[in-house]
Design a protein around this motif. Structure first.
Motif, mmCIF file in Angstrom:
data_model
loop_
_atom_site.group_PDB
_atom_site.id
_atom_site.type_symbol
_atom_site.label_atom_id
_atom_site.label_comp_id
_atom_site.label_asym_id
_atom_site.label_seq_id
_atom_site.Cartn_x
_atom_site.Cartn_y
_atom_site.Cartn_z
ATOM 1 N N VAL A 139 40.051 33.656 47.843
ATOM 2 C CA VAL A 139 39.191 34.099 48.935
ATOM 3 C C VAL A 139 38.445 32.898 49.501
ATOM 4 O O VAL A 139 38.103 31.963 48.765
ATOM 5 C CB VAL A 139 38.237 35.222 48.457
ATOM 6 C CG1 VAL A 139 37.179 34.710 47.499
ATOM 7 C CG2 VAL A 139 37.560 35.921 49.635
ATOM 8 N N ALA A 140 38.253 32.901 50.813
ATOM 9 C CA ALA A 140 37.427 31.869 51.467
ATOM 10 C C ALA A 140 36.762 32.537 52.680
ATOM 11 O O ALA A 140 37.280 33.526 53.199
ATOM 12 C CB ALA A 140 38.283 30.697 51.910
ATOM 13 N N ARG A 141 35.625 31.985 53.090
ATOM 14 C CA ARG A 141 34.829 32.681 54.105
ATOM 15 C C ARG A 141 34.270 31.697 55.130
ATOM 16 O O ARG A 141 33.827 30.611 54.785
ATOM 17 C CB ARG A 141 33.677 33.400 53.377
ATOM 18 C CG ARG A 141 32.747 34.207 54.252
ATOM 19 C CD ARG A 141 31.603 34.778 53.402
ATOM 20 N NE ARG A 141 32.063 35.731 52.405
ATOM 21 C CZ ARG A 141 31.967 37.059 52.516
ATOM 22 N NH1 ARG A 141 31.419 37.587 53.586
ATOM 23 N NH2 ARG A 141 32.388 37.843 51.557
ATOM 24 N N LEU B 99 41.210 38.695 56.680
ATOM 25 C CA LEU B 99 42.598 38.333 57.019
ATOM 26 C C LEU B 99 43.374 38.383 55.709
ATOM 27 O O LEU B 99 43.190 37.534 54.843
ATOM 28 C CB LEU B 99 42.651 36.924 57.603
ATOM 29 C CG LEU B 99 41.707 36.632 58.771
ATOM 30 C CD1 LEU B 99 41.830 35.174 59.194
ATOM 31 C CD2 LEU B 99 42.002 37.553 59.946
ATOM 32 N N VAL B 100 44.207 39.375 55.557
ATOM 33 C CA VAL B 100 44.872 39.616 54.271
ATOM 34 C C VAL B 100 46.360 39.298 54.343
ATOM 35 O O VAL B 100 47.023 39.650 55.322
ATOM 36 C CB VAL B 100 44.773 41.111 53.868
ATOM 37 C CG1 VAL B 100 45.219 41.310 52.435
ATOM 38 C CG2 VAL B 100 43.386 41.652 54.083
ATOM 39 N N ALA B 101 46.874 38.651 53.318
ATOM 40 C CA ALA B 101 48.324 38.524 53.162
ATOM 41 C C ALA B 101 48.609 38.343 51.674
ATOM 42 O O ALA B 101 47.755 37.848 50.940
ATOM 43 C CB ALA B 101 48.854 37.339 53.951
ATOM 44 N N HIS B 102 49.775 38.759 51.247
ATOM 45 C CA HIS B 102 50.064 38.631 49.817
ATOM 46 C C HIS B 102 50.946 37.422 49.536
ATOM 47 O O HIS B 102 51.775 37.021 50.367
ATOM 48 C CB HIS B 102 50.661 39.915 49.233
ATOM 49 C CG HIS B 102 51.967 40.353 49.810
ATOM 50 N ND1 HIS B 102 53.167 39.931 49.317
ATOM 51 C CD2 HIS B 102 52.276 41.202 50.818
ATOM 52 C CE1 HIS B 102 54.157 40.501 49.988
ATOM 53 N NE2 HIS B 102 53.639 41.270 50.923
ATOM 54 N N MET B 103 50.751 36.851 48.341
ATOM 55 C CA MET B 103 51.461 35.628 47.952
ATOM 56 C C MET B 103 52.741 35.917 47.178
ATOM 57 O O MET B 103 53.623 35.056 47.092
ATOM 58 C CB MET B 103 50.541 34.751 47.093
ATOM 59 C CG MET B 103 49.311 34.253 47.830
ATOM 60 S SD MET B 103 48.244 33.236 46.777
ATOM 61 C CE MET B 103 47.462 34.480 45.747
ATOM 62 N N ILE C 72 36.902 36.420 56.708
ATOM 63 C CA ILE C 72 37.245 36.177 55.300
ATOM 64 C C ILE C 72 38.761 36.074 55.155
ATOM 65 O O ILE C 72 39.500 36.977 55.571
ATOM 66 C CB ILE C 72 36.732 37.340 54.409
ATOM 67 C CG1 ILE C 72 35.225 37.563 54.634
ATOM 68 C CG2 ILE C 72 37.035 37.064 52.935
ATOM 69 C CD1 ILE C 72 34.726 38.898 54.117
ATOM 70 N N PHE C 73 39.202 34.971 54.573
ATOM 71 C CA PHE C 73 40.629 34.785 54.287
ATOM 72 C C PHE C 73 40.889 35.285 52.868
ATOM 73 O O PHE C 73 40.219 34.859 51.929
ATOM 74 C CB PHE C 73 40.979 33.297 54.422
ATOM 75 C CG PHE C 73 42.401 32.980 54.057
ATOM 76 C CD1 PHE C 73 43.409 33.073 54.996
ATOM 77 C CD2 PHE C 73 42.724 32.588 52.762
ATOM 78 C CE1 PHE C 73 44.726 32.770 54.658
ATOM 79 C CE2 PHE C 73 44.041 32.294 52.417
ATOM 80 C CZ PHE C 73 45.040 32.383 53.371
ATOM 81 N N LEU C 74 41.835 36.180 52.718
ATOM 82 C CA LEU C 74 42.142 36.713 51.384
ATOM 83 C C LEU C 74 43.650 36.670 51.140
ATOM 84 O O LEU C 74 44.427 37.273 51.879
ATOM 85 C CB LEU C 74 41.638 38.163 51.264
ATOM 86 C CG LEU C 74 41.909 38.862 49.925
ATOM 87 C CD1 LEU C 74 41.095 38.234 48.795
ATOM 88 C CD2 LEU C 74 41.599 40.356 50.012
ATOM 89 N N ALA C 75 44.054 35.928 50.113
ATOM 90 C CA ALA C 75 45.464 35.905 49.707
ATOM 91 C C ALA C 75 45.557 36.736 48.427
ATOM 92 O O ALA C 75 44.932 36.401 47.420
ATOM 93 C CB ALA C 75 45.922 34.471 49.462
ATOM 94 N N THR C 76 46.318 37.820 48.485
ATOM 95 C CA THR C 76 46.374 38.734 47.342
ATOM 96 C C THR C 76 47.622 38.466 46.500
ATOM 97 O O THR C 76 48.553 37.776 46.923
ATOM 98 C CB THR C 76 46.376 40.210 47.787
ATOM 99 O OG1 THR C 76 47.569 40.459 48.544
ATOM 100 C CG2 THR C 76 45.169 40.524 48.636
ATOM 101 N N ASP C 77 47.637 39.040 45.303
ATOM 102 C CA ASP C 77 48.829 38.950 44.460
ATOM 103 C C ASP C 77 49.297 40.365 44.094
ATOM 104 O O ASP C 77 48.626 41.346 44.400
ATOM 105 C CB ASP C 77 48.577 38.094 43.203
ATOM 106 C CG ASP C 77 47.226 38.349 42.594
ATOM 107 O OD1 ASP C 77 46.590 39.355 42.962
ATOM 108 O OD2 ASP C 77 46.790 37.551 41.747
#
Ligand SMILES: [Zn+2]
Length: 490
Positions: free
Chosen positions: A105-107, A122-126, A184-189
């Motif tokens: 996460v980053a903001r 802003l969501v996307a999965h890794m 907020i940038f969010l990279a999910t797993d």
């Protein structure tokens, strides 16, 4: 068509913020004669060509980081992204969910007091699904560029969007613009398996790290047909995945003396009936609106039947025609059941006492599994067959609103980006992290930003997944414009 100019005009409303983006524009090689600065020759326009090139490098690197789920190993991808963000002066944080598996996460903070209800994720999965290497014509983790495409597992699902989000987030940071809400940038797993490291767990453990009122995620589509964007689908709802095990039981025995109660035969008969089953059509609000709008974009014959879908006299026939014309339309109209796994037997000469199949069910959000199992039980009509709902079933989430300013902004930017293409609300047949977000009162919208033909879309989860480089650049452009616009919205 001058892509950049077109886009520039479309975003006059964000002009104050765009004006501050000139440092980014200045990085782009320009056609201006040497010694003449961009500022002297033209007003500052956001040219994302250089940004897209940079993002293409990240995408290639991320494809090379194998995050096949299971096991995922998203830590490696999260650390890579953290490195990029740190170089930009941002402070990414890894959120550990399971061993070897972290989200990131980053903001970018708004100058005003932070208001989580207005923040945008802003969501996307890794993670990516597995590959059958023998069926690929290139190395699925080699990030091979060929004929204008970047090949690789995850190129369209979802590392492409991950990099488009990253590009937009970094463009915003580089602009030093004052933002009116937290971005907020969010990279999910673990999106593809929805297990121990999924967004559900992430929300339970770390919600305060990324609490937001709005989200932009995968799940929509930009449909490319005959070289033109036919429409942009914004996902505001999704079907609910439920796995069901079908179990047939019978006596075991010597295969040299077959009997009628062979579990394998009972299972095969049941699966054959289920395979031919078609659930009744139910219109959800979003699906109704989708079909109302798409009718005018289709050929006359299809349009005629789409308009008859919900009529008392021709409705049933229209539903059959439309379902047969397009498997996606079929999935949008009804619950679907796909048999996906068969398990039986230990030796070729032993009749097993049990045979099992998995049904991957996708329910309309308005429907329930119990009703469907009731229908299947009647259809199969065999006391040797039992149905068991697997405990990992998803929950139906409320639709995201189509009436707020946020949705209006997505529609406006999308239409401007894609030469006035119509923008339609969309229910995806596939599941995304948005369902969990919607269950937490987030207005989440699926905006898969890359114009793709049906042929390229079908490579998602399939062999030779690839993204056209031209579409990648357009997607980076679109998401960047969109993020700048929503960040500037009061
Ligand atoms: Zn995905």
């Amino acid at each position: 068509m001058n892509w950049t100019r077109n886009l520039h005009l479309s975003l006059l409303a964000a002009a104050p913020l765009l004006a501050t983006l000139s440092p980014l524009a200045a990085q782009v090689p320009s056609a201006a004669p040497p010694g003449v600065s961009l500022a002297q020759t033209q007003p500052p326009a956001l040219d994302t060509t250089a940004l897209a090139k940079e993002a293409q490098g990240w995408l290639a690197d991320l494809i090379r980081i194998d995050t096949t789920n299971p096991p995922g190993n998203e830590d490696a991808a999260a650390k890579y992204i953290a490195g990029i963000l740190a170089k930009e002066g941002l402070t990414p944080e890894l959120l550990e969910v399971a061993p070897g598996r972290s989200a990131l996460v980053a903001r970018i903070r708004s100058a005003a007091l932070p208001d989580p209800a207005r923040a945008v994720l802003l969501v996307a999965h890794m993670d990516v699904v597995g590959v059958d290497k023998s069926k690929w014509t290139v190395d699925p983790f080699g990030a091979v560029v060929k004929d204008g495409y970047l090949y690789g597992r995850g190129s369209i699902d979802d590392k492409g969007m991950l990099c488009a989000n990253l590009a937009a987030f970094i463009a915003l940071k580089r602009s030093n613009a004052r933002v009116e809400r937290d971005i907020i940038f969010l990279a999910t797993d673990d999106e593809e398996q929805g297990g121990d490291a999924s967004i559900k767990i992430l929300i339970a453990k770390y919600w305060n790290k990324f609490a937001a009122g709005f989200a932009i995620n995968e799940g929509g589509r930009v449909v490319l047909k005959n070289g033109k964007v036919q429409y942009v689908g914004i996902q505001a709802s999704e079907k609910v995945p439920v796995n069901v095990t079908v179990i047939a039981r019978g006596p075991s025995g010597h295969a040299s003396i077959p009997t009628k109660d062979n579990a394998v035969v009972h299972l095969a008969t049941a699966i054959s009936k289920i395979g031919a089953y078609s659930a009744p059509v139910h219109f959800t609000a979003i699906v109704r609106r989708y079909f109302e709008q798409i009718a005018s974009l289709e050929d006359d014959e299809s349009a005629k039947w789409i308009r008859a879908l919900d009529t008392p006299d021709r409705g049933e026939h229209a539903q059959r025609v439309i379902s047969e014309a397009n498997p996606l339309w079929n999935s949008m109209l009804r619950d679907t059941v796909a048999p996906t796994e068969l398990k039986a037997g230990v030796r070729s000469n032993v009749i097993p006492s049990e045979a099992r199949a998995t049904l991957n069910v996708r329910l309309l959000p308005s429907d329930t599994i119990d009703v469907l199992i009731g229908e299947l039980t009647k259809l199969v009509n065999d006391p040797a067959i039992k149905f068991e709902v697997q405990p990992d079933a998803g929950l139906a989430a409320p639709d995201s609103s189509l009436e707020n300013d946020f949705y209006a902004t997505i529609s406006k930017v999308a239409s401007a980006e894609f030469a006035g293409a119509p923008v339609l609300p969309f229910m995806s047949a596939g599941a995304t992290d948005s369902a969990q977000l919607r269950l937490h009162n987030v207005q989440a919208y699926g905006v898969s930003p890359f114009p793709l033909t049906d042929e390229d879309s079908r490579r998602m989860h399939a062999d030779d997944e690839r993204i056209p480089l031209a579409s990648f650049e357009k997607g980076v452009n679109f998401i960047t414009r969109l993020v700048i616009q929503v960040a500037a919205a009061r």
